[in-house]
Structure formats: structure tokens, C-alpha cells
Design an enzyme around this catalytic site. Structure first.
Site: not given
Length: 472
Positions: A36, A77, A221, A279
């Protein structure tokens, strides 16, 4: 014959700790099946060069290793004045604003549309939930929020707004730049972050088509409430799915996370779509050579949930023990797979390949047949997807002449892909075909092999035949 030590696949993220050819080779030997690349970090040039390294090392080892390019997506962010972190105490008030001229002492800069969308009473989480705030006041250009605990606020950390949908594009400009950079080397999978519905999948598919990457598979996702609300249509529109538990765990109440993980995996299996559980699976191994007991249980639980793959992130990008982390996941998976009991009594499609796959599972479950392995001829991988959703307890050898299919099938539970060539035309005699496979070392004398094939080699959609062959 290549024998699989584990059936659950491992996705390992490549980073500074694992970017050399030597370490990439060690990761493959340890059990990495998919490499990945996280585009939140690194330039397209950096990723392209490392993808080439993965391709080179995998080819030298004669093993299929898929490449997953994981796009950043429209995450939020936060910025801080001069990038300086600050501490807050429980109940202390801070300001969220898009006005960079703000003179408030403790201020967090966010996009204007986020300020417009949030309302009094909404909650805001920063840094994967490490910082939690409640909005207590709203004006045209700022939000005042109360801290719910003592913590440190750091710059460039992610922001989540549980239960609140922020109107943002599914792809951002840096994502398109990364896709441009992937054209030269090609990638097998592209991960789409913060998917909300099937339209997001369509937008990415159109972008791939524009770049001549139409056969690249999309990994959706699942990491927000909108994705959960539209889960069925997202699974149907995508090629594979990731249970992205980092953001998902702060978008939904944490006590619900295990429930959603199990539900997503089950729905993916019913649809015949590979699914990755991701995760913080072994996060302590960033610093420690041994996992915690909770982490061991987490990986094992994903295996018992019947995931196709488990994933490593920081453990292999910046961790001190990246190869050991892969070895650890492989050991946990290999042991627990033997005790996993996987039932799948319903399926959603009635195509010939689906019916053939179900018939194959029935034959494998009949003890009188004593099937040692399965050989499945496939051009696109579709029949293999439909078969492996039942999680057979024997190795599935997928034979294809298509290089892309060969690598993609590295993600599927229990599948050992092979590149092979047969003469074109009608396949009439499976015994003769098995003899060829014996010469290649794919099957061996004394085995009982279940062969799944279509009458025409290299023609998708014609899988309609089963044969049980005793290898002489």
C-alpha cells in the site's frame, strides 16, 4: 507446489522504514501480499519509484504482489498560528475560524464551509479523537467551542464532525496529480477515502478511465456515517472494500465499531467483494518488538470475522520492527484460520459463475470427495471472488493469463494466483489439463483436485463446469 502458510492476506504500507528493495523482499517473505502507498505522504515521483521496486522484487521472487494506491481524499486538516501546538484544559474555550487575521490567543483555522455547516451543539474531534470539543457559540466567521477534557492541540491533524456531512468534493487536486503519476507504472487498486455514496465511486472510475486505467480496481474506504447509510450501493459499485477504522471510530460511537466491522465484512462476502480490515492492528509494534494482548485479539477477531485481508500502516512505514509486524500478523492469522467457522447461507446473484462456485463449495464440504485443492481458471477473477467468499479450507489455485488479474487476486482470501498459458479454444479434457498443472508443480500426484473452468479459455463469463480429478 507453492503451499500457502496462511489464507488471510496482508496489506503492508510502504514508507521510510521499508522503501529499499532489501526490506521489500523481506516483507514479501514474511507474508506481505499487497503493498500500500499512502498518498497523504510523498510525491508522485516517490511513489512511482517505490512501486517499481515492489514490481521488480516480486518478479524476481516469482510471486504476485498487488499495489494499492490510497488517495488522500477530502479530509479536513486544521492549521494553527505559526504551526505552534497549544494545550487546553477541560471546559476551556477555543475559536475555530477561517479568518487568518484572527487575534484570539487559542485559535484553530479550518475551511469556511466547515464553519458555515457546523451548529451549536455539534461535536468536533481532532487527531483521531484525541481532542474533543462541543460548539457553544456561532458567528458569521467563527465558532466558539468548549474543550471536553485536557489535551494538546497540534497543527495539521485531522478533523472529524461526527454525524455532520460537510459538502466537499470526493477527489481533491492532489488526488488527480497522484493518479497522473500512476499512469506510467500502473497500479492494481486505488483506495478512495471518505466515500459517501456510489456517485463518489463513479467519479473516481471516470478519472481512471481518462488515464487509461479502466481495469484498475477501486477500494471503497468505509469511514463515515454517510458510507454506512449507503453501504449496500457502495459495495455494489466498488471492486473491494476497506473497513477504515481510524476515522470510522471517531465518526460513530466507539462501542459500535466491532458491530460495523462484522456487518461490513459479511455484506462484502455476500456480494463477492474482497474486504480489508485496517488501522492500528499492531500499533504498539511501531516501538515494541511484541504486540499487546489486545492487538493479538484484534487481528484474530478480524480472522474470525472472515476478512480477506488485514492491514498495517505506521507499523511498516515508520516502525522499528516492520518485518516482524508482518510476521506477527501472519502467525496470528495462520493459527486462528484453522478454528474459524464461516457460514454463508445467502448470496445475492444467480449467474452461472455464482452457481458453479456454490456447487464447488458443496463438493468441498462433502467429506466423501476429500478435496485437497481447487484449481480455478479465470480471466477476470470474478469466479474466484464468488468462490472464496465461502472461505474454503483448502488452497485455491487461480490460473490466469492476465497479469493484472494475477496481481489483483493476491488480495483474495486463500488464493494462490498463477500465470499460465493454455492453447486457445475449447477445453474438453480436464484430466489432460491437470497433467499440465502437475508438470508446472501446481498439483501433485496422489491429490484429489476440484477443477473449475469454462469451455472456452480466456473468455470471461463462461465458467460453467466442475470436474473432480485424481492426479496420477
Amino acid at each position: 507446489m507453492q503451499k500457502m502458510l496462511k489464507r488471510t492476506k496482508i496489506v503492508a504500507t510502504i514508507g521510510p522504514a521499508t522503501e529499499t528493495e532489501e526490506v521489500i523482499g523481506q516483507l514479501i517473505d514474511a507474508g506481505m501480499n499487497v503493498a500500500r502507498f499512502n498518498t497523504k505522504h510523498g510525491t508522485p515521483e516517490w511513489h512511482r519509484e517505490r512501486v517499481q521496486r515492489v514490481r521488480k522484487v516480486a518478479a524476481e521472487k516469482g510471486l504476485p504482489v498487488a499495489v494499492l494506491l490510497d488517495l488522500q481524499g477530502p479530509e479536513i486538516r486544521v492549521d494553527l498560528r505559526d504551526g505552534q501546538a497549544f494545550s487546553v484544559r477541560d471546559g476551556e474555550e477555543v475559536f475555530f475560524t477561517f479568518n487568518k487575521q484572527s487575534t484570539e490567543e487559542k485559535v484553530i483555522f479550518i475551511p469556511e464551509n466547515v464553519v458555515d455547516t457546523l451548529q451549536i451543539g455539534n461535536f468536533v474531534l481532532l487527531d483521531d479523537g484525541a481532542c474533543e470539543f462541543e460548539i457553544v457559540k456561532k458567528e458569521d466567521d467563527f465558532l466558539m467551542a468548549k474543550a471536553l477534557g485536557d489535551f494538546e492541540v497540534k497543527t495539521r491533524k485531522t478533523m472529524n464532525t461526527p454525524g455532520i456531512v460537510i459538502d466537499m468534493p470526493s477527489l481533491i487536486d492532489p488526488d488527480r496529480v497522484q493518479l497522473d503519476g500512476a499512469v506510467e507504472t500502473g497500479v492494481d487498486f486505488v483506495g478512495l477515502s471518505f466515500v459517501r455514496d456510489k456517485e463518489d465511486i463513479k467519479i473516481l472510475r471516470d478519472e481512471l478511465d481518462k488515464r487509461g486505467l479502466k481495469d484498475t480496481s477501486i477500494v471503497a474506504k468505509i469511514e463515515n456515517q454517510s458510507a454506512l447509510d449507503n453501504l449496500d450501493e457502495i459495495i455494489n459499485a466498488s471492486d473491494a472494500v476497506m473497513v477504515a477504522r481510524g476515522d470510522l471510530a471517531v465518526e460513530v460511537p466507539f462501542e459500535q465499531l466491532a458491530f460495523w466491522q462484522k456487518l461490513i465484512i459479511t455484506k462484502c462476502r455476500l456480494a463477492g467483494k474482497p474486504v480489508i480490515t485496517a488501522t492500528q492492528m499492531l500499533k504498539s509494534m511501531v516501538e515494541s518488538p511484541r504486540p499487546t494482548r489486545a492487538e493479538v485479539s484484534d487481528v484474530a477477531n478480524a480472522v474470525y470475522d472472515s476478512t480477506d485481508a488485514v492491514m498495517l500502516s505506521e507499523e511498516t512505514t515508520i516502525g522499528k520492527f516492520p518485518v516482524k509486524a508482518v510476521e506477527t500478523q501472519a502467525k496470528i492469522a495462520a493459527f486462528n484460520e484453522e478454528y474459524e467457522t464461516s457460514y454463508l447461507d445467502e448470496w445475492e446473484d444467480e449467474t452461472d459463475p455464482s452457481l458453479v462456485a456454490h456447487a464447488a463449495v458443496y463438493l468441498m464440504q462433502n467429506e466423501e470427495n476429500s478435496i485437497d485443492s481447487v484449481v480455478c481458471l479465470t480471466e477476470t477473477g470474478n469466479t474466484v471472488n464468488l468462490l472464496t467468499r465461502f472461505r474454503p479450507k483448502v488452497d485455491v489455485h487461480a490460473l490466469t493469463s492476465n497479469e493484472l488479474t494475477y496481481r489483483k487476486l493476491a488480495l483474495n482470501y486463500g488464493v494462490i494466483p498463477h500465470i499460465v498459458e493454455f492453447a486457445g479454444g475449447k477445453i474438453e479434457e480436464p484430466n489432460a489439463m491437470v497433467e499440465i498443472l502437475k508438470e508446472k508443480g501446481i498439483v501433485k500426484s496422489g491429490e484429489t483436485v476440484l477443477v473449475i473452468y469454462g469451455t472456452i479459455w480466456k473468455t470471461p463469463g463462461l465458467t460453467n463446469s466442475l470436474s473432480i480429478v485424481h492426479v496420477k
